[in-house]
Motif scaffolding. Structure first.
Motif: not given
Ligand code: FAD
Ligand code: NAP
Length: 510
Positions: A299-303, A309-316
């Motif tokens: 997966h990668v993280y999208l920011m 504020a910089e928010i980051v979540k993982p997506y495949t």
């Protein structure tokens, strides 16, 4: 995790309970969610107690700030006063206290190196560690960087370069076989070139400020049997270069991958397609000066910036379609990344993502993950268990196994959803099952309508034992499972009860 919203989140039993292996989250008090933290950091309140001053912190001083109400932590050379953040930390106060008055870099890397703490904790920044090289992991200023960082043994990678009139080629000798295009990540931003070759759990880094300008399109070639990587740059001016450039941070180093820091590049939103009532297929375009391919099962993280504020979540990432072997891709491959993303109206990140306009930018990290493609080699029966968007890692696993695993006899997907309307790519799955006799799909619904004739309920021994029928008595089998964390945990437990070994199961967790 620093940026998972909270207020007793994930609530006990919540489907969003994404915990990394062995980590648990603690219930947080009312008014201590991520949004509350962002609001506090915007309030102008002095969160360091230093009235905006930044100081150089000695190791001795750091050690004295080791109490809950006076807790300083060093992460990658920068020191933060995390006391105001204690009550907002989803991992709990005790986890933060493990690094109180000390260098928490390793602990941080272990648990959530992808979290953008610089943004989340910027109002808590006390200063930097007074120079002490061992503590300044990855923070060395350019002037201090030489290209002779210690590397391990004679089998460490090395690099060289050569030029023609119009091009410059950087050659990396990895001294390893099994390097492929997925192992190489290259980014060119302005004149700074960063190339990372991932070799098992290590990364070899080239990081250089180039001596001359180059064109933005780069190309990467890998000669797999000798582990040689060529990065070809096109000169802007056809003049000879005397040197390649100046080394930047961590140039020519061979270090554990977890110590590289997550690297992001800005990708442009190219299209957004409605897949179900709440799930969209997003297509992002990589910059022309980036080479990045996400390995199957990673997966990668999208920011994104959410209220500053910089928010980051993982997506495949997924392929554009399950059936794309049978149709021309709309865009050329390798420059585009596709994501199937469910929008939660009251979520923190996905509504922002959904609000993006075509042409807007999202930052995308380098790939992460621990799925080993070698697990699929020689597999005869592959069983995939997915719930909701837990389907996403299955897409590329399914495509890869059907096209590249010659031993494969059967692939079965059991796909759990609430209702028929929630099933992602139902039509494509049914078409694929029709076209390829090795593939079978079974849908299971937890809250079906009265017209539903198929299977219903949650993952259970009865459903699994019927589903997990091998093509041969002793066939080589592999199972993948992904969905809400309680679903995945329960599924793995049931698979063990059915005598599948840990080696035969891959559970996708955070
Ligand atoms: P959040 O703010 O996390 O909220 C999600 C839901 O939880 C909402 O319904 C919200 O109301 C509820 N919630 C929020 N706070 C609370 C609370 N205090 N108590 C109870 N409930 C609460 N998702 C995809 O769609 N596609 C993918 O490809 C994908 N890949 C992933 C890969 C990995 C490795 C992991 C770990 C997760 C992946 N996810 C994927 C999930 C994704 O990372 C996000 O968790 C998801 O998009 C939700 O993000 P959000 O910020 O919009 O929602
Ligand atoms: P969802 O629609 O809420 O749920 C899908 C199905 O799972 C429903 O049938 C649901 O039943 C069932 N389910 C939920 N909790 C369960 C449990 N405790 N035991 C058994 N079944 C359960 O799912 P979603 O909103 O798409 O969420 C998908 C999840 O997958 C997210 O948490 C996401 O983080 C995760 N994910 C992880 C990865 C990874 O690589 N780690 C990748 C993608 C997605 P009910 O009707 O009872 O709710």
């Amino acid at each position: 995790m620093l940026n998972v919203p909270s207020q007793a989140f994930p609530a006990p039993g919540s489907q969003q309970r994404v915990a990394s292996q062995g980590r648990s989250k603690v219930p947080l008090k009312q008014g201590r969610s991520l949004m509350d933290w962002i609001r506090l950091t915007r309030s102008g309140k002095d969160l360091t107690g230093l009235k905006g001053r930044l100081i150089d912190v000695t190791e001795e001083e750091l050690k004295t700030h080791n109490k809950k109400d006076d807790c300083w932590i060093c992460i990658r050379g920068l020191v933060y006063n995390v006391s105001p953040y204690m009550e907002y930390h989803p991992g709990g106060e005790d986890e933060l206290m493990r690094a109180a008055g000390a260098d928490g870099t390793d602990l941080f890397n272990e648990v959530h190196r992808w979290v953008n703490y610089e943004s989340m904790l910027k109002e808590c920044l006390v200063g930097r560690m007074a120079v002490k090289p061992a503590a300044l992991k990855g923070m060395r200023p350019k002037s201090q960087v030489t290209d002779t960082l210690p590397r391990e043994g004679p089998s460490s990678p090395s690099y060289d370069w050569f030029q023609t009139e119009s091009s410059v080629t950087i050659v990396i000798y990895t001294k390893q076989k099994n390097i492929n295009l997925d192992s190489v990540i290259v980014d060119l931003q302005d004149d700074s070139l960063r190339a990372e070759v991932v070799i098992k759990d290590q990364s070899y880094l080239i990081h250089i400020e180039l001596s001359h300008e180059v064109q933005e399109n780069i190309s990467v070639r890998v000669i797999e049997n000798v582990g040689k990587v060529d990065i070809v740059l096109q000169k802007r001016e056809n003049i000879p270069w005397k040197c390649l450039g100046q080394p930047l941070e961590k140039h020519d180093s061979f270090i554990p991958k977890k110590d590289t820091g997550l690297y992001y590049r800005k990708c442009q939103l190219i299209s957004k397609e409605y897949v179900t009532h709440d799930t969209r297929l997003f297509c992002l375009m990589l910059p022309p000066s980036t080479h990045l391919q996400v390995p199957v099962g990673h997966h990668v993280y999208l920011m994104l910036s959410v209220t500053g504020a910089e928010i980051v979540k993982p997506y495949t990432p997924v392929s554009e379609s399950l059936l794309s072997d049978f149709k021309e891709p709309v865009f050329p491959p390798n420059k585009y990344i596709y994501f199937l993303i469910k929008i939660y109206p009251d979520g923190l990140f996905t509504p922002e993502l959904d609000r993006l306009q075509i042409g807007d930018f999202v930052s995308v990290s380098s790939p992460e993950g621990n799925f080993k493609l070698s697990k699929l080699q020689e597999v005869e029966d592959l069983f995939l268990l997915a719930a909701g968007t837990g389907f996403t890692p299955m897409v590329n696993i399914l495509k890869y196994s059907l096209t590249s695993v010659s031993s494969l006899r059967k692939v079965k997907l059991m796909f759990f959803n609430k209702t028929e309307d929630d099933i992602i790519w139902r039509c494509q799955l049914e078409k694929l099952a029709f076209k390829d006799k090795r593939f079978d799909i079974e849908f299971v619904l937890s809250t079906p309508s009265s017209e539903w004739n198929g299977k219903r309920g949650h993952v259970s021994p009865a459903l699994l034992s019927e589903f997990l029928e091998r093509s041969l008595e002793n066939s080589r089998v592999f199972l993948c499972i992904c969905g809400p964390t309680p679903f995945t945990d329960e599924g793995i437990r049931l698979l063990h009860d059915l005598n599948f070994s840990t080696d035969e199961i891959h559970g996708f967790t955070a």
